[in-house]
Design an enzyme around this catalytic site. Structure first.
Site, PDB file in Angstrom:
ATOM      1  N   GLU A  30       0.827  -1.207   0.000  1.00 41.20           N
ATOM      2  CA  GLU A  30       0.000   0.000   0.000  1.00 41.20           C
ATOM      3  C   GLU A  30       0.866   1.263   0.000  1.00 41.20           C
ATOM      4  OE1 GLU A  30      -2.636   0.726   3.328  1.00 41.20           O
ATOM      5  OE2 GLU A  30      -3.201   2.675   2.510  1.00 41.20           O
ATOM      6  N   ASP A  73       9.759   5.487  15.232  1.00 46.42           N
ATOM      7  CA  ASP A  73       9.677   6.923  14.985  1.00 46.42           C
ATOM      8  C   ASP A  73      10.118   7.646  16.258  1.00 46.42           C
ATOM      9  OD1 ASP A  73       9.065   9.489  14.274  1.00 46.42           O
ATOM     10  OD2 ASP A  73       6.893   9.229  14.273  1.00 46.42           O
ATOM     11  N   ASP A  99      10.566  11.456  17.731  1.00 46.99           N
ATOM     12  CA  ASP A  99      10.206  12.824  17.388  1.00 46.99           C
ATOM     13  C   ASP A  99      10.642  13.760  18.507  1.00 46.99           C
ATOM     14  OD1 ASP A  99       7.943  14.141  15.320  1.00 46.99           O
ATOM     15  OD2 ASP A  99       8.411  15.282  17.126  1.00 46.99           O
ATOM     16  N   CYS A 105      15.098  24.616  22.260  1.00 49.06           N
ATOM     17  CA  CYS A 105      13.998  24.893  21.333  1.00 49.06           C
ATOM     18  C   CYS A 105      12.691  24.366  21.911  1.00 49.06           C
ATOM     19  CB  CYS A 105      14.209  24.202  19.986  1.00 49.06           C
ATOM     20  SG  CYS A 105      15.758  24.580  19.173  1.00 49.06           S
ATOM     21  N   CYS A 134      17.351  22.421  16.412  1.00 48.95           N
ATOM     22  CA  CYS A 134      18.637  22.975  16.037  1.00 48.95           C
ATOM     23  C   CYS A 134      19.686  21.897  16.214  1.00 48.95           C
ATOM     24  CB  CYS A 134      18.973  24.193  16.892  1.00 48.95           C
ATOM     25  SG  CYS A 134      19.258  23.781  18.616  1.00 48.95           S
ATOM     26  N   CYS A 167      19.707  20.493  19.860  1.00 49.18           N
ATOM     27  CA  CYS A 167      18.766  19.476  20.333  1.00 49.18           C
ATOM     28  C   CYS A 167      18.852  18.190  19.512  1.00 49.18           C
ATOM     29  CB  CYS A 167      17.332  19.983  20.492  1.00 49.18           C
ATOM     30  SG  CYS A 167      16.642  20.990  19.216  1.00 49.18           S
ATOM     31  N   ARG A 192      11.897  17.391  12.499  1.00 46.61           N
ATOM     32  CA  ARG A 192      12.448  17.322  13.855  1.00 46.61           C
ATOM     33  C   ARG A 192      12.496  15.906  14.382  1.00 46.61           C
ATOM     34  NH1 ARG A 192       6.773  19.508  16.280  1.00 46.61           N
ATOM     35  NH2 ARG A 192       5.619  18.105  14.953  1.00 46.61           N
ATOM     36  N   GLY A 193      12.662  14.944  13.496  1.00 45.99           N
ATOM     37  CA  GLY A 193      12.705  13.585  13.999  1.00 45.99           C
ATOM     38  C   GLY A 193      13.405  12.658  13.047  1.00 45.99           C
ATOM     39  N   HIS A 226       0.492   0.237   9.929  1.00 48.86           N
ATOM     40  CA  HIS A 226       0.764   1.661  10.115  1.00 48.86           C
ATOM     41  C   HIS A 226       1.492   2.211   8.885  1.00 48.86           C
ATOM     42  CE1 HIS A 226       0.898   4.967  13.039  1.00 48.86           C
ATOM     43  NE2 HIS A 226       1.820   5.403  12.203  1.00 48.86           N
ATOM     44  N   LEU A 257       3.964   5.014   7.080  1.00 45.25           N
ATOM     45  CA  LEU A 257       5.049   5.911   7.448  1.00 45.25           C
ATOM     46  C   LEU A 257       5.573   6.592   6.187  1.00 45.25           C
ATOM     47  CD1 LEU A 257       6.567   6.659  10.095  1.00 45.25           C
ATOM     48  CD2 LEU A 257       8.321   5.026   9.426  1.00 45.25           C
TER      49      LEU A 257
END
Lengths: 511, 416
Positions: B45, B110, B112, B123, B129, B132, B164-165, B322, B324
């Protein structure tokens, strides 16, 4: 009646290993425990077919209701063993006076017949597997140690014994992975290596040491491997049976029996009332004998739970009586009917004892004794916060006071017939986990009253105007209102078949 | 703090990106494990997000060409990869409901940055940044080595999520075939940080004060220096009143917590490092080997885990079905491409240096004008841009997978 395909499903992955003990026995059932690898291949009369199935079903229903009733595994074991003794005794091989072959044959037949009845939907399969694996576990734990060893060595679980060098190499890790294993007993403890995927329960709880995809299982956790093997082979077999089942559709003798069996299981806890069914649920005054039906259709989970407990134990502790009795009073049960209801429900005790100990109590709650106060029914707030249930108590709020597993079983058993499925559970459990018990309860109300047209509820509407459940009576009253509206929209026809009547019929299979 | 909104990611830009840069071939090799399309690709899928949040599920393709053609004609803002189903996903409606089940799927994780909002001080929310990113880097190191060591998986692909992840895709055969129950088990094994915001202590993994389970003991080793550099020095997590109050909540000995509270209230200037040293010296005052000391030492380990151990989004990993976001998609807000990341070089990775779609197209403009290749199909124009090292990485990864499949096929043949 069982296809070759089903047998083929078992044969994979069971490559024989060296050193496995073969028992050349003339007995057909050398062991008390059975992994049900092979279907019975013999003629069975239709009567025997049905008896074997129903007797096993009684036991599985008991196991399910134990989950629903939030029983601990020890309690469940006691109850299940008692039920087994009554309907499906299975003695150890040393019991010479018993008809061991007969008992084991019945166990074997019953299991395979129920497979046919329960393979047809994912929901049924899931519940069947859960009940069967519990039954297997109960029997496994009560099995004679020596006979259990024999049973285990009769089949290949594909585990590798960890040798001395390897054990020594991972000494620190193995000890840290089993915090309850004392260092001085380490030498004695045996470890077995299996692929981690075979013991997901132990992995999830970090109860094993993992290295390179292998789980090092200490012998005390060995049963996990066995139960998981039982479960996965049963799951595979049920799926295979489901695919083969359409060929059975033409058998007009067997299909009705199978249909009845699975519906009986779905209907949940069998009713022990043989009172007059079919009385109209629309009248304002409530009669004692209507309560079974009302509970099935309209009660929130807390009251359903109390009702089922009462039916089962034929007794109820003080706080349970208080919570349930006041709820029934507000629902519209008159004092006369209340006395009749409790008297009939407490069927184990004598008339004398009831009059002395309980009649006063019931009358008191109706404001007819003592300080003659008009007690109100308990609100959700009170149920949640006051009088926390102790062991043996059945009152409280299931969303708060049940363990997660038990709550899920309870929800499915109580509301499957009103359209709740396991796919609804994550959402409900999410609310429970964030301690929004009323949100969970409200969501259940919406799900069980979903549909279209008059007398149904959409998501977000709650018990009317988007309100959430704050009182069990509000829940029940709203549910009855909706049903009434629905019936009226259909022309007020009293002959509209009620779910309760169908359910009553189904439950008779068990009762 | 820097989340400069890059120049508009317009439909025209996206279309040019899909036509000329997106490495369709490499993506298919990677999810298919073989050169010729198998069910791993044809029954897979894809879910496309179109303009105005139209979500198109159950798409599937027979060939790389069809895949590219469809993506170019629908021009989605991004697309996601789901499971391999028993039936081609586009035939979902005509298949019996029971016959339509997810069979295989990469095991995915995942991580994040938002899950670190309670511990990072540089942040907030969508911001990220280089500083982090150190949290993510620590998480990647721990997860990568744990999964290889404990579960024995080899084919791990780490992909920057565009903002951010970071995502992890595991393609080993066994990982592909895991049931939901087994995926839940692996999440249970890995997840350590639990409890909502009303729960101070989020690490509860040991029995009493018994040693940590071996897998977490192993994870702890690299996290100890990381705690010093990142939490104490760089982020200075215990500098603010709220910051050190959080720390005190995690100390099981009420007396010591009270002594420290008084001390820190008096002296506003103490850095996180000073405070951590204060805690250590208080612990040194207790009797060696005493239960108090043992429980405080356990608490210190738990604190290090709470601040630095990977925080995974558990729900993503638990279910085969799930979806992604696919690697090399463009993040609509930042314009950055979701490029694969080498876990060995994770510390040097700078999310702000990841190429944006605008930048890549500019690079391409230069190349094409110099070479003057009009009208030709640009199948692998990415080779001429800074996307190249990232696509090469995916190709190497896919190659290793295909090698593995070939070898095991040959082994199966020999057994006859």
């Amino acid at each position: 009646m069982f296809s070759n395909r089903e047998r083929a499903a078992f044969s994979d992955g069971t490559v024989k290993r060296e050193g496995q003990v073969y028992k050349h026995s003339t007995l057909k059932y050398p062991h008390r425990l059975n992994f049900y690898d092979r279907p019975p291949l013999e003629d069975v009369t239709i009567e025997e077919f049905e008896t074997c199935a129903i007797d096993r079903l009684r036991i599985l229903a008991e196991i399910e209701s134990s989950f629903v009733r939030n029983r601990s595994f020890e309690e469940l074991k006691t109850v299940t063993n008692a039920q087994c003794l009554k309907y499906l005794p299975l003695h150890s091989s040393t019991a010479t006076s018993e008809d061991l072959e007969g008992e084991r044959r019945k166990d074997h037949l019953g299991h395979f017949i129920l497979r046919l009845a329960f393979c047809r939907s994912e929901e049924l399969r899931r519940r069947f597997v859960k009940a069967e694996i519990t039954l297997f576990r109960v029997r496994y734990e009560s099995d004679d140690t020596k006979e259990r060893e024999e049973f285990l060595s009769s089949r290949d679980f594909d585990w590798i014994a960890v040798d001395k060098d390897e054990k020594e190499k991972f000494r620190r890790e193995l000890l840290a992975a089993s915090p309850n294993l004392k260092a001085e007993l380490f030498e004695k403890e045996k470890f077995y290596k299996v692929k981690w995927t075979r013991v997901p329960d132990l992995v999830e709880k970090r109860r094993v040491f993992l290295k390179g995809g292998w789980a090092y299982v200490p012998s005390r956790e060995q049963s996990s491997i066995i139960f998981q093997a039982f479960q996965s082979s049963l799951e595979r077999a049920l799926e295979a049976t489901a695919r083969a089942l359409p060929r059975l559709d033409e058998d007009t003798r067997i299909m009705p029996i199978l249909n009845n069996l699975s519906q009986g299981f779905l209907a949940g806890v069998p009713s022990e009332w043989s009172g007059n069914d079919g009385s109209s649920a629309n009248g304002e005054a409530i009669k004692a004998e209507m309560i079974d039906d009302l509970a099935r259709k309209h009660f929130p989970l807390c009251m359903k739970n109390l009702h089922d407990n009462l039916r089962r134990d034929r007794h109820m502790k003080h706080y349970g009586r208080l919570q349930y009795g006041l709820f029934l009073k507000v629902l519209g049960l008159s004092i006369e009917e209340a006395i009749a209801f409790w008297r009939k429900s407490f069927s184990k005790i004598t008339e004398d004892k009831f009059n002395k100990e309980y009649r006063y109590n019931v009358r008191h709650s109706y404001g007819l004794e003592g300080k003659r106060a008009n007690y109100a029914a308990k609100s959700c707030q009170q149920i949640l916060m006051n009088d926390q249930p102790g062991p043996g108590d059945s009152h409280g709020c299931p969303y708060r006071h049940f363990s997660e597993d038990n709550l899920q079983s309870a929800l499915l058993a109580a509301y499957s017939h009103q359209g709740l499925t396991s796919s609804d559970l994550p959402e409900i459990m999410h609310a429970v986990k964030s301690q929004h018990y009323h949100v969970a309860c409200t969501r259940v109300f919406e799900i069980t009253h979903a549909g279209s047209g008059v007398g149904t509820v959409k998501k977000g509407e709650g018990v009317g105007g988007g309100e959430s459940v704050t009182h069990p009576n509000q829940y029940a009253a709203r549910s009855r209102e909706l049903e009434k509206a629905k019936i009226e929209s259909l022309g007020g026809n009293d002959d509209v078949p009620m779910k309760g009547e169908e359910g009553g019929g189904d439950a008779m299979v068990l009762g | 703090m820097s989340t400069e909104e890059v120049e508009g990611v317009t439909p025209e830009v996206m279309l040019a990106f899909y036509r000329r840069l997106y490495p369709f071939k490499s993506i298919v090799n990677w999810i298919n494990h073989e050169h010729t399309p198998t069910k791993l690709f044809t029954h897979r899928e894809f879910a496309l997000t179109l303009e105005r949040d139209v979500y198109l599920r159950y798409q599937c393709f027979e060939t790389v060409e069809e895949f590219k053609k469809k993506v170019c004609s629908l021009n989605p803002t991004r697309f996601e990869i789901g499971p391999v189903y028993s039936v081609k996903p586009k035939d979902k409606k005509s298949a019996r409901q029971q016959a339509f089940t997810p069979l295989q799927r990469e095991l995915v994780f995942d991580i994040d940055m938002t899950d670190y909002d309670t511990v990072r001080t540089c942040c907030k929310e969508a911001g990220i940044c280089k500083r982090c990113w150190a949290f993510i880097a620590a998480a990647v190191r721990v997860l990568d080595s744990s999964i290889r060591d404990q579960f024995g998986y080899k084919h791990l692909l780490w992909v920057y999520s565009g903002r951010r992840g970071i995502h992890l895709w595991i393609s080993d055969k066994e990982a592909m075939e895991l049931t939901d129950e087994q995926r839940k088990a692996i999440v249970g094994w890995i997840a350590v940080i639990q409890g909502g915001k009303d729960m101070h202590k989020k690490v509860n993994v040991r029995q009493g004060t018994k040693p940590l389970p071996p897998s977490l003991q192993m994870a702890l080793e690299p996290l100890v220096p990381c705690f010093g550099d990142l939490i104490l020095a760089d982020q200075d997590c215990f500098k603010s009143d709220d910051g050190w109050e959080d720390l005190l909540h995690l100390i099981p000995d009420k007396n010591i917590a009270e002594i420290l509270r008084r001390k820190w209230n008096k002296d506003d200037g103490r850095s996180s490092e000073d405070k951590w040293d204060d805690l250590k010296s208080e612990i040194k005052k207790t009797d060696k080997g005493s239960p108090t000391r043992v429980s405080l030492q356990a608490a210190m380990e738990d604190i290090i885990l709470q601040y630095t151990y990977p925080r995974i989004d558990a729900e993503v990993s638990k279910h085969r079905n799930h979806l992604l976001k696919a690697p090399f998609c463009v993040h609509p807000k930042t314009g950055r491409v979701c490029v694969p990341v080498d876990p060995q070089l994770i510390d040097d990775f700078d999310p702000e240096k990841v190429p944006t779609v605008g930048q890549l197209l500019k690079e391409l403009d230069k190349v094409v004008t110099t070479q003057d290749m009009e009208g030709a199909e640009h199948h692998s124009d990415w080779e001429k841009t800074s996307l190249k090292p990232h696509v090469d990485m995916l190709d190497r990864h896919a190659m290793a997978l295909m090698d593995q499949v070939r070898r095991s096929k040959r082994a199966a043949d020999l057994s006859w």
